[in-house]
Design an enzyme around this catalytic site. Sequence first.
Site, short mmCIF file in Angstrom:
data_model
loop_
_atom_site.label_atom_id
_atom_site.label_comp_id
_atom_site.label_asym_id
_atom_site.label_seq_id
_atom_site.Cartn_x
_atom_site.Cartn_y
_atom_site.Cartn_z
N ALA A 57 0.85 -1.20 0.00
CA ALA A 57 0.00 0.00 0.00
C ALA A 57 0.88 1.24 0.00
O ALA A 57 2.07 1.18 0.33
CB ALA A 57 -0.89 -0.01 1.23
N THR A 58 0.31 2.35 -0.40
CA THR A 58 1.03 3.63 -0.34
C THR A 58 0.12 4.67 0.29
O THR A 58 -1.10 4.58 0.17
CB THR A 58 1.40 4.14 -1.76
OG1 THR A 58 0.21 4.18 -2.55
CG2 THR A 58 2.43 3.26 -2.44
N ILE A 59 0.74 5.64 0.94
CA ILE A 59 0.00 6.85 1.28
C ILE A 59 0.02 7.68 -0.01
O ILE A 59 1.07 7.88 -0.61
CB ILE A 59 0.60 7.61 2.49
CG1 ILE A 59 -0.11 8.95 2.71
CG2 ILE A 59 2.11 7.81 2.38
CD1 ILE A 59 0.26 9.65 4.03
N SER A 60 -1.15 8.11 -0.45
CA SER A 60 -1.24 8.85 -1.72
C SER A 60 -0.47 10.17 -1.61
O SER A 60 -0.19 10.66 -0.51
CB SER A 60 -2.70 9.14 -2.06
OG SER A 60 -3.41 7.95 -2.22
N HIS A 116 -9.07 -3.57 4.10
CA HIS A 116 -9.25 -5.02 4.09
C HIS A 116 -8.05 -5.75 4.71
O HIS A 116 -8.09 -6.94 4.90
CB HIS A 116 -9.56 -5.55 2.68
CG HIS A 116 -8.44 -5.43 1.70
ND1 HIS A 116 -8.43 -6.14 0.54
CD2 HIS A 116 -7.31 -4.68 1.71
CE1 HIS A 116 -7.33 -5.83 -0.13
NE2 HIS A 116 -6.64 -4.96 0.55
N THR A 235 -8.59 -4.72 -4.33
CA THR A 235 -8.49 -6.16 -4.63
C THR A 235 -9.12 -7.02 -3.54
O THR A 235 -9.61 -6.49 -2.53
CB THR A 235 -7.01 -6.59 -4.70
OG1 THR A 235 -6.43 -6.27 -3.41
CG2 THR A 235 -6.26 -5.90 -5.80
N1 SAH Z 1 -6.00 6.66 1.41
C1 SAH Z 1 -4.89 5.82 1.72
C2 SAH Z 1 -4.55 4.99 0.50
C3 SAH Z 1 -3.83 3.75 0.80
S1 SAH Z 1 -3.42 2.78 -0.64
C4 SAH Z 1 -3.70 6.69 2.11
O1 SAH Z 1 -3.49 7.72 1.47
O2 SAH Z 1 -2.97 6.32 3.03
C5 SAH Z 1 -4.92 1.93 -0.92
C6 SAH Z 1 -5.41 1.10 0.21
O3 SAH Z 1 -6.56 0.37 -0.22
C7 SAH Z 1 -4.41 0.08 0.73
O4 SAH Z 1 -4.19 0.34 2.08
C8 SAH Z 1 -5.11 -1.26 0.51
O5 SAH Z 1 -4.85 -2.21 1.55
C9 SAH Z 1 -6.58 -0.85 0.48
N2 SAH Z 1 -7.47 -1.76 -0.25
C10 SAH Z 1 -7.23 -2.41 -1.41
N3 SAH Z 1 -8.29 -3.18 -1.75
C11 SAH Z 1 -9.22 -3.02 -0.76
C12 SAH Z 1 -10.52 -3.55 -0.54
N4 SAH Z 1 -11.10 -4.42 -1.37
N5 SAH Z 1 -11.18 -3.14 0.57
C13 SAH Z 1 -10.62 -2.27 1.45
N6 SAH Z 1 -9.40 -1.74 1.29
C14 SAH Z 1 -8.70 -2.11 0.20
#
Ligand code: SAH
Length: 240
Positions: A57-60, A116, A235
């Site tokens: 995962a990334t922080i956007s 998730h 996913t």
């Molecule tokens: N808004 C967050 C983005 C994190 S990256 C930020 O800026 O820190 C996207 C995130 O979506 C990841 O943490 C990943 O684990 C989550 N993700 C991916 N598929 C998912 C799903 N089906 N349900 C919930 N979260 C999900």
Amino acid sequence: MAWRSSGTSNSELIENLWRNEMIKHPDAKSAFLKVDRAHYAPRSPYEDCPQPIGHHATISAPHMHASAVEHLLPFITPSEERPGPRVLDIGSGSGYLTHVLAELVGEQGKVVGVEHISELKELGERNMKKSKEGRELIEKGRVRFRVGDGRRGWIDDEDAEGKGKGWDAIHVGAAAVKVHEELLEQLASPGRMFIPVEDEGEGQGWGQHIWCVDKDEKGEVRKRKLFGVRYVPLTDAPKA
Ligand code: SAH
């Protein structure tokens, strides 16, 4: 656009986003100023780019968080018709945007962050508890982090007042293959969703665009394609 707004402190980053017109509204600016990105990004927190936070995962990037808040703003700030906005943040990851949203919804508002991966749900919560303000928002129940599959949205049975009302705003922080029907159903009338979606005809991980999906007071839905992006995909949860 992506790198121009970097700074050496949180306030410098936000001032640069403001100067570059990525943040346009004073309410958005003051909410971003209240949340130190260093509590959420493990490295180079004031650079205007995404950072890895583990679990793929990334922080956007800050300019993407700014864009999400600017587009959702009328639906996430208190008004006469919507004194306590109810906001769903899908893929809460670091918890950064979840915290910014909580600063915006006001005393009566509610934000639920859904992840998730349970470790990331806990990371978001832990990051938010690093500041007194964040801790208080969690203690007051203005913010909750929950584990679930965000493609199915979140039915908020814990919030008696909000039960059955739908979400005034839904932010999706990972790229969906489509605008999932359950998310549309859970959007209030009126309500707005900000969601990255994979371009049609492409495999996952290629072209994506942000879509702004509006549901009006009659329940009619209008989708606008905004701009190209690159998000991690929404996913199935990885097998433990
Ligand atoms: N808004 C967050 C983005 C994190 S990256 C930020 O800026 O820190 C996207 C995130 O979506 C990841 O943490 C990943 O684990 C989550 N993700 C991916 N598929 C998912 C799903 N089906 N349900 C919930 N979260 C999900």
